[in-house]
Design an enzyme around this catalytic site. Structure first.
Site, PDB file in Angstrom:
ATOM      1  N   GLY A  19       0.836  -1.196   0.000  1.00 52.10           N
ATOM      2  CA  GLY A  19       0.000   0.000   0.000  1.00 52.10           C
ATOM      3  C   GLY A  19       0.866   1.240   0.000  1.00 52.10           C
TER       4      GLY A  19
ATOM      5  N   GLY B 248     -10.526  17.914   2.715  1.00 53.61           N
ATOM      6  CA  GLY B 248      -9.969  16.557   2.720  1.00 53.61           C
ATOM      7  C   GLY B 248     -10.005  15.910   4.097  1.00 53.61           C
TER       8      GLY B 248
ATOM      9  CD  GLU C 191       0.768   3.033  19.709  1.00 55.75           C
ATOM     10  OE1 GLU C 191       1.349   2.363  20.561  1.00 55.75           O
ATOM     11  OE2 GLU C 191      -0.306   3.626  19.933  1.00 55.75           O
TER      12      GLU C 191
ATOM     13  CB  VAL D  46      -0.626   5.701   5.949  1.00 58.38           C
ATOM     14  CG1 VAL D  46       0.228   5.165   7.085  1.00 58.38           C
ATOM     15  CG2 VAL D  46      -1.798   6.500   6.505  1.00 58.38           C
TER      16      VAL D  46
ATOM     17  CB  ILE E 246      -1.553   9.678  20.396  1.00 57.50           C
ATOM     18  CG1 ILE E 246      -2.042  11.019  19.862  1.00 57.50           C
ATOM     19  CG2 ILE E 246      -1.421   9.700  21.920  1.00 57.50           C
ATOM     20  CD1 ILE E 246      -3.452  11.393  20.337  1.00 57.50           C
TER      21      ILE E 246
ATOM     22  CE  LYS F 192      -9.411   5.971  14.542  1.00 56.39           C
ATOM     23  NZ  LYS F 192      -9.722   7.377  14.169  1.00 56.39           N
TER      24      LYS F 192
ATOM     25  N   GLY G  56      -3.739   7.773  15.539  1.00 53.80           N
ATOM     26  CA  GLY G  56      -2.596   8.160  14.703  1.00 53.80           C
ATOM     27  C   GLY G  56      -1.267   8.158  15.413  1.00 53.80           C
TER      28      GLY G  56
ATOM     29  CG  ASP H 173     -12.479   6.142  12.329  1.00 52.31           C
ATOM     30  OD1 ASP H 173     -11.683   5.435  11.688  1.00 52.31           O
ATOM     31  OD2 ASP H 173     -12.122   7.036  13.125  1.00 52.31           O
TER      32      ASP H 173
END
Lengths: 433, 433
Positions: B10, B185, B127, B14, B134, B203, B132, B199
């Site tokens: 990918g 965005g 992680e 990211v 943190i 998490k 993100g 989402d």
């Protein structure tokens, strides 16, 4: 499986906190490590009634712990420098891993201690030495390890922050607040270490080494205290949009590193400026992650013990070499998962904010409050606003109620002909400590 | 020493961020791991001009990376669920360690993936899947491992927090801000995952497992979005002293665990309520440590890459089995310490707050400003207060100046007969990102 055997030297505030946390959370800690942690030996000049040491060997000579062939890990919690240094080096030479909360020891003798540990193939962990219960060293050295650290800035002395917070909020002068801090036990009888920045300089030394990969260089930290700050300064800073905080700052300028502890004006709207009282926080700016902040209690028996015990758990995991998972995927070992039930939302209890629109008729509010009351919903505050498009907006805050009861009440209220069925309901959390 | 070999599947936002961070900070990362990290193979349907892949093998078939006998670690950054699951399981069966940023994959198929990893003796690190950059999973599973976690509450969806922040600060309605978020965005064309809380529920599932040692149970999370919040609600909440935040909450009630994502009123003065825009933060309350908070960017190329690369570093350290130090004492390996100089305080540049008391005579202020100007100190703001005990208090804020210049100026000012020599000087830090 055999327990990990721990010896503790020093049974003061942090020592007794460590004993209490290890005992109280023993079951969960064993689930995390993969085997139990057992305190087998304590070295202390006197007993401490704040913790129960039944079944543990007690020595009045702390060096008996460091040389005990039966322990895997020595936990140094005696404080001070010279004896602590001797004790830690003795433990290392005897092949013990070491956990310490001693910032002065690490900042001033860490280079020597780490060399000895490397020579003897043991580990030295010191999370508790900086910012108490905040896992700041782990976050900086592991969690943010991908980053080039640009700078970090921390409120890393709770006493100093308590004094500055009280000076600002109460308009009181330095000496007056210091007296109170001493009475509350937040400040020592001789407050020099805290208010003149030496304690913060020790911590900054450690943070900077982990941030930049430089040797510990306590003697190079520029250190200035808060004793000269007046209420006039606090008020003038506020006038310009700032708060005064006592910060430890480490910055990579590109042609050298700044290491400095001093009172600092920071803009009121920054996260760090919201850190009040004895709380600590460290902002870290990395080139990839941007700004981050880590906040929590910087001192106290159990917050500091939280970091001491985390280090013991980490060493315990590393010692558990016959297990594939050093740190288990989800923190707890897979075969020790708990089957605790997940509650339905109906069983959740909290306060609610309610917003509804009702017809401007007599008796409507009485109907609503009766339904609420019948379903155990009690109202804390209610505001009726002006008529808007023929309907009266009502907002209210309730006391605590089971969600199931609230839903039952709202279904009945929504069915009233006098009430618009589009009712908004938002849960309230006070995030109380 | 042999490099740790990494394959990346990918090459989107990211993926390219991860390549860039690993390349830019390669030297420091090698100092932390004890040997270099090398990206040897990238699987991506198309190239991405945002990063330089010179010298890396490129495959259009991502499964070619997962089965490449040359790599130690597969980094899954393709997103989505089904193909990602197949890819990760393939890598695990081929003996690769896995790093992933995929919250949906872990929340929905983590139990199966961890079982496969345990069966194959490899590690899975994730992680980046929560909040993100943190290091929240490390902090919770390792840093706070001594604690019984009472509850945690997080702002773990940046899109939702951006919308609520704009609604509050600009008095704008939901739809209006969502449109802007899509243009910026921050929100997808189909914003359902973000604004309806899915989402965040992914998490929260992961956070709760690590907090309480329970299996991943995404289907048991109560989930409510923010699309029904109106400006009236935001204003009414403010009236009662609250802000509305979209929180994920996990709480151990003692007779079961609450898992819920919903809009929540929280008191204005809490730390979490100060978290604005796209930033994330998680409060964790442990029985020993008390309340803690972890704050930073929850999304974006490099913040997420920061967490991905931290996981790669952690696995790289674990793979470096011929070295005594898994995590080096100070984060960097002892024989790779840097000799970067520590600057003297004279070389530090910052803005200053100055407070001085002068005699109430003409020309005094002119003398002071001339001396400041002669020493490169320029004044940003100046307030002259009323005469107090025969002296006029003056406070000012300066522009940036070298500390050495400031000290030279102050020495001359203090020597003026018309100025009280007790001059207060406090540094200003704007803590700019």
């Amino acid at each position: 499986m055999n327990p990990v055997k721990v010896g503790i030297a020093g049974l003061g505030t942090v020592g007794s906190g460590t004993v209490n946390v290890l005992k109280r959370n023993a079951r969960d800690i064993a689930r995390r490590v993969g085997r139990p942690i057992e305190i087998t030996h304590i070295g202390a000049r006197r007993d401490n009634p704040a913790c129960d040491t039944t079944g543990m060997r007690i020595s009045r000579d702390i060096f008996a712990v460091a040389t005990d062939p039966d322990i895997d890990i020595l936990v140094e919690l005696i404080g001070g420098i010279d004896t602590a240094r001797e004790l830690v080096l003795t433990a290392i030479r005897n092949g013990k891993h070491v956990v310490t909360a001693n910032k002065a020891l690490i900042a001033e003798h860490g280079n020597e201690i780490f060399q000895a540990a490397q020579d003897n193939g043991v580990d030295v962990a010191f999370e508790a030495s900086v910012a108490g219960g905040i896992p700041i060293l782990k976050s900086l050295g592991e969690g943010l390890a991908a980053n080039h650290i640009n700078w970090l800035a921390g409120i890393i002395n709770g006493t100093g922050n308590f004094i500055l917070t009280e000076m600002e909020e109460g308009g009181r002068d330095f000496k007056d607040v210091l007296d109170e801090a001493q009475q509350l036990g937040y400040a020592e009888a001789d407050p020099t270490f805290d208010v003149e920045g030496i304690d913060a300089a020790h911590k900054l030394t450690i943070l900077a080494s982990i941030a930049f990969g430089i040797p510990l260089q306590f003697s190079r930290v520029y250190t200035e205290g808060i004793s000269r700050i007046t209420t006039e300064d606090v008020a003038s800073a506020a006038h310009f949009g700032y708060r005064i905080k006592h910060l430890g700052i480490a910055k990579d300028t590109g042609n050298g590193i700044e290491l400095r502890v001093h009172p600092t004006l920071i803009p009121k709207e920054t996260m760090l400026s919201a850190v009040n009282g004895v709380m600590n926080a460290v902002m870290i700016h990395g080139d990839a992650v941007g700004p981050t902040m880590f906040y929590g209690a910087g001192a106290g028996a159990e917050p500091t013990a939280s970091a001491v015990v985390a280090d013991i758990i980490e060493l315990g995991r590393a010692l558990t070499v016959d297990h594939d998972e050093r740190v288990p995927y989800l923190g707890f070992h897979t075969d020790h998962m708990s089957d605790e039930p997940i509650l339905t939302i109906d069983d959740v209890t909290c306060c609610f904010y309610l917003r509804l629109h009702v017809q401007d008729k007599t008796g409507v509010l009485a109907d609503i409050t009766r339904i609420l009351s019948d379903n155990n919903v009690s109202i804390d505050a209610l505001v009726q606003r002006e008529v808007d498009q023929g309907l009266v907006p009502i907002v209210m805050m309730t006391h605590e109620v089971r969600e199931g009861d609230m839903n039952a009440a709202l279904a009945k209220i929504a069915a009233l002909e006098t009430v618009d069925s589009d009712i908004m309901r938002i849960r309230v959390e006070n995030l109380d400590a």
